[in-house]
Write an enzyme that holds these catalytic residues in place. Structure first.
Site: not given
Ligand SMILES: *Cc1c(COP(=O)(O)O)cnc(C)c1O
Length: 427
Positions: A265, A237, A142
């Site tokens: 995060k 990511d 994701y």
């Molecule tokens: C949470 C997450 C996102 C998206 O971040 P948001 O702040 O919710 O937009 C993207 N990549 C990864 C791996 C994530 O865990």
């Protein structure tokens, strides 16, 4: 009706599905979402007066526990100077310097307001830099809700090129190619079939979003080599793994340098913050240094920067945090394994540092197809059995749990006990 139930009933008439982010609605586990009133250290408190031990930690940011004093203090200090200027500030410079110091591959960095923004921008930059359109992502990874990523994004359709969501155009979906995680050969075939068309390979280097899934030995290096050979940018990511698996994230832990990194995060200490950064020559295509446009009215917001800076400074100056996270993760998962032996169960536990998932399947989980062999109704019962015992887990099988250093050995033992009792109840 409990207060949470009343709030949810009302919320459903006002907000789509009653929540501002889908997984919060508890649809995957049954039951009613808890409405949270406050949290401190390892505990979260709901509107109904219950206290839970926290293993979501805001999906990662609360790695030091809730309402960590140095972060609180930094925010309190910052709000005295107004909340936003839309002009550069000293804190943004300090933040950039610290991120570049901590994350091995990042030489220049741009702040944004969420992980989604970071990944959308990183891909645009990769396309602008390479002059190519296509993207390879992995099934079950994701990367936020940007159109290009809602293809095999954790729980939807896994057919190549089929969007998971109405509203994503076929044209967009066609530019996103997907491969199974840990399958280098599949990536190689996609690259061969789309020669000189692929701008970037993007992945969670350790996946959190199909549950916790680790890269097999050689996988990350193999991707690095394939990207180098074919003029493709490698994007890690690290929105979940950054500042969690090590000070410098998964790239430090596995010793692989991506070209671009996305962060979120933990980087905001609980405030809405994201960032993307990487090689200087690539980042210099970003506006106003270069032609790839990306902007944000509230980007680098002073309150958010203050919270994030306090968080990152603490992590940078306290390597013992990472040693402690390792201990906690090992204690918890060793305890879970011992319980399963006692109960004659053989479910799969994937674990690295302070991330873990107990998969309700006996099959090893190395990709999304494996993860989908889990017994989801059983997970729903397990989730609710844990909740009943005061443990607040992510309300989906396809999520990693996140430990914080606010946990004590005693609290971990309580989680282990609750897990054993919950398993006994639901099997
Ligand atoms: C949470 C997450 C996102 C998206 O971040 P948001 O702040 O919710 O937009 C993207 N990549 C990864 C791996 C994530 O865990």
């Amino acid at each position: 009706m409990t207060t949470s139930e009343q709030l949810f009933e009302k919320a459903k008439t006002l907000i789509p599905g009653g929540v501002n982010s889908p997984v919060r609605a508890f649809r995957a586990v049954g039951g009613n979402p808890l409405f949270i009133k406050s949290a401190k250290g390892p505990y979260i408190f709901d509107e109904d007066g219950n206290r839970y031990i926290e293993l979501i930690n805001s999906w990662g940011p609360m790695v030091l526990g809730h309402a960590f004093e140095p972060v609180e203090e930094a925010v309190r200090e910052a709000i005295q100077h107004s909340f936003s200027f839309g002009a550069p500030t000293r804190k943004e410079v300090e933040m950039a310097e610290l991120i570049i110091d901590m994350v091995p591959s990042v030489e220049k960095v741009r702040m944004v307001n969420s992980g989604t923004e970071a990944t959308m921008a990183a891909v645009r930059v990769a396309r602008g830099f390479t002059g190519r359109d296509k993207l390879i992502k992995f099934e079950g990874c994701y990367h936020g809700h940007g159109d290009s990523f809602l293809i095999a994004a954790g729980s939807g359709a896994i057919t190549m090129g089929t969007p998971d969501s109405p509203g994503v155009t076929k044209a967009t979906a066609l530019d996103t190619l997907t491969a199974p995680f840990n399958d280098l050969y599949a990536v190689e075939r996609l690259i061969d079939a789309n020669a000189n068309q692929i701008a970037a390979v993007i992945l969670e280097p350790v996946v959190g979003n199909m549950g916790c899934v680790l890269p097999e030995p050689g996988f990350l290096q193999g991707l690095r080599d394939l990207c180098d050979k074919n003029g493709i940018l490698l994007i890690f990511d690290e929105v979940m793994t950054g500042f969690r698996l090590a000070k410098g994230g998964a790239q430090e832990r596995f010793g692989i340098r991506p070209d671009l990194t996305t962060l979120g995060k933990i980087i905001g200490g609980g405030m809405p913050v994201g960032a993307y950064g990487g090689r200087r020559d690539i980042m210099d295509v970003v506006s106003p240094a270069g032609p790839v446009y990306q902007a944000g009215t509230l980007s680098g917001n002073p309150i958010a920067m203050s919270a994030g800076l306090a968080m990152l400074r603490h992590l940078n100056e306290h390597p013992d945090v990472y040693a402690r996270l390792e201990e906690l993760g090992t204690r918890l998962t060793d305890g879970f394994r011992a319980s399963m032996i006692k109960l004659g169960l053989d479910f799969t536990i994937n674990h690295l540092g302070s991330m873990y998932t107990l998969f309700m399947t006996e099959r090893p989980v190395a990709n999304f197809v494996d993860a989908k062999t889990c017994d989801l109704p059983l997970f729903g019962r397990y989730f609710n059995a844990m909740l009943k015992r005061g443990i607040y887990l992510a309300p989906s099988q396809f999520e990693s749990l996140f430990l914080s250093v606010a946990l004590t050995d005693e609290l971990v033992d309580q989680v282990i006990w609750a897990n054993e009792e919950a398993l006994k109840e639901v099997i």
